[in-house]
Design an enzyme around this catalytic site. Structure first.
Site, PDB file in Angstrom:
ATOM      1  N   GLY A  11       0.815  -1.212   0.000  1.00 20.05           N
ATOM      2  CA  GLY A  11       0.000   0.000   0.000  1.00 20.05           C
ATOM      3  C   GLY A  11       0.847   1.260   0.000  1.00 20.05           C
ATOM      4  O   GLY A  11       2.082   1.209  -0.076  1.00 20.05           O
ATOM      5  N   GLN A  12       0.185   2.414   0.098  1.00 17.49           N
ATOM      6  CA  GLN A  12       0.900   3.694   0.048  1.00 17.49           C
ATOM      7  C   GLN A  12       1.950   3.811   1.150  1.00 17.49           C
ATOM      8  O   GLN A  12       3.106   4.143   0.890  1.00 17.49           O
ATOM      9  CB  GLN A  12      -0.094   4.860   0.183  1.00 17.49           C
ATOM     10  CG  GLN A  12      -0.927   5.135  -1.046  1.00 17.49           C
ATOM     11  CD  GLN A  12      -1.497   6.547  -1.021  1.00 17.49           C
ATOM     12  OE1 GLN A  12      -0.885   7.494  -1.501  1.00 17.49           O
ATOM     13  NE2 GLN A  12      -2.681   6.697  -0.464  1.00 17.49           N
ATOM     14  N   ALA A  62      -5.508  -1.904   5.208  1.00 15.58           N
ATOM     15  CA  ALA A  62      -6.812  -1.288   5.489  1.00 15.58           C
ATOM     16  C   ALA A  62      -7.712  -1.363   4.269  1.00 15.58           C
ATOM     17  O   ALA A  62      -7.242  -1.468   3.134  1.00 15.58           O
ATOM     18  CB  ALA A  62      -6.628   0.169   5.904  1.00 15.58           C
ATOM     19  N   TYR A 127     -16.869   3.640   6.397  1.00 19.69           N
ATOM     20  CA  TYR A 127     -15.402   3.643   6.477  1.00 19.69           C
ATOM     21  C   TYR A 127     -14.949   4.178   7.833  1.00 19.69           C
ATOM     22  O   TYR A 127     -14.152   3.541   8.531  1.00 19.69           O
ATOM     23  CB  TYR A 127     -14.808   4.480   5.344  1.00 19.69           C
ATOM     24  CG  TYR A 127     -13.322   4.724   5.492  1.00 19.69           C
ATOM     25  CD1 TYR A 127     -12.413   3.670   5.389  1.00 19.69           C
ATOM     26  CD2 TYR A 127     -12.827   6.004   5.757  1.00 19.69           C
ATOM     27  CE1 TYR A 127     -11.054   3.883   5.546  1.00 19.69           C
ATOM     28  CE2 TYR A 127     -11.466   6.223   5.911  1.00 19.69           C
ATOM     29  CZ  TYR A 127     -10.591   5.167   5.807  1.00 19.69           C
ATOM     30  OH  TYR A 127      -9.244   5.383   5.965  1.00 19.69           O
TER      31      TYR A 127
END
Length: 298
Positions: A11-12, A62, A127
């Protein structure tokens, strides 16, 4: 030798963590993506943690599709609440500390000032609700936890606002960008550095580490801006760096003019003083993350 387990390594933030930790000679790193470890599989999580016995677990995995979360409710909770709980429970068994990334979306965004760690939460969508549930699950399962709330994450890896703006600028000469939502853009590499600084302090101080330092911290960028102002800065930098010949003409639009399935916080300004006072970590100077925009073009 500090043993670190990273989840969500593709991920980022996860990709930045791997890049930064791979050059550390005193770190034994186990970095896994979803294909290598499904954090919603409690048995698999427990087995990996008991086998590797990390000193620190950094959960960078996530479910972040804010609008899609309104539809995939069960999946959102499974990844954002249950997975972190399994990691925290397993970490607790081996005496590990867990560092968990959370979000500004746990707040309603209705406050006029800056949000501190102790402000009342009030998520407006699935979220945010699922991320808040994840915070609570981690805190309940492992006392040695750091929950790092951040906002408006961007970087060279993965999907984000900077990449979207640069892509749209290739084909459009006019763009409407929301100007009534405010926050602190946060460079993913800075989030990674922050997590590593905290992990090292926990490991190196060992039993001398002050347990009162565990808890919730805010970490995001300064100065606070609107999405409109963020876009303007991106385009100014892109023209300056000759990524764009000219910037698209920007139009200020309101949240009501850009309806989305999930409601976004109008105010995502996070107070980062606590992390500075406790760990000596300053807020992300996000414009630095736009210094080499050519790296965002992929």
């Amino acid at each position: 030798m500090m043993k670190i387990l990273i989840t969500g390594c593709d991920g980022q933030v996860g990709s930045c963590l791997v890049k930064q930790l791979q050059i550390c000679t005193n770190v034994e790193l186990l970095a896994v993506c979803h294909e290598e470890l499904d954090i919603t599989d409690q048995l698999a999580v427990t087995e990996m943690v008991l086998d590797f016995r990390p000193d620190v677990i950094i959960n960078a995995a996530a479910y972040t599709a804010v609008d899609q979360a309104e539809i995939e409710i069960e999946l959102s909770y499974s990844i954002n609440r249950d997975g972190p709980r399994y990691l925290a429970e397993a970490g607790n068994k081996v005496g590990a500390a867990i560092l968990h990334i959370s979000t500004d979306y746990i707040f309603s965004g209705d406050k006029s000032g800056i949000y501190s760690e102790d402000d009342r939460f009030g998520p407006q969508g699935i979220y945010g609700l699922s991320k808040l549930a994840g915070e609570q699950a981690v805190a309940n399962a492992c006392s040695r936890h750091i929950i790092l709330r951040t906002a408006w994450v961007f970087g060279q890896h993965g999907n984000n606002f900077v990449k979207t703006m640069l892509r749209l600028a290739q084909t459009r000469d006019r763009l409407g960008v929301v100007g009534d939502q405010f926050g602190g853009p946060t460079y993913a590499s800075d989030i990674s550095s922050t997590l590593i600084v905290i992990a090292k302090q926990i490991f190196e101080q060992g039993e001398q580490f002050d347990d009162t330092k565990f808890g919730i911290y805010h970490y995001s960028g300064l100065p606070h801006v609107s999405w409109y102002e963020f876009a303007q800065t991106i385009f100014d930098k892109a023209v300056e760096q000759q990524i764009l010949v000219s910037a698209p003409k920007l139009s200020y639009i309101t949240t009501n003019e850009y309806p989305t399935l999930a409601k976004r916080p109008a105010n995502s300004k996070l107070d980062t003083q606590r992390i500075t006072q406790t760990f000596g970590i300053k807020a992300s100077e996000w414009p630095r993350g736009l210094s080499h925009l050519v790296e965002y073009l992929n």
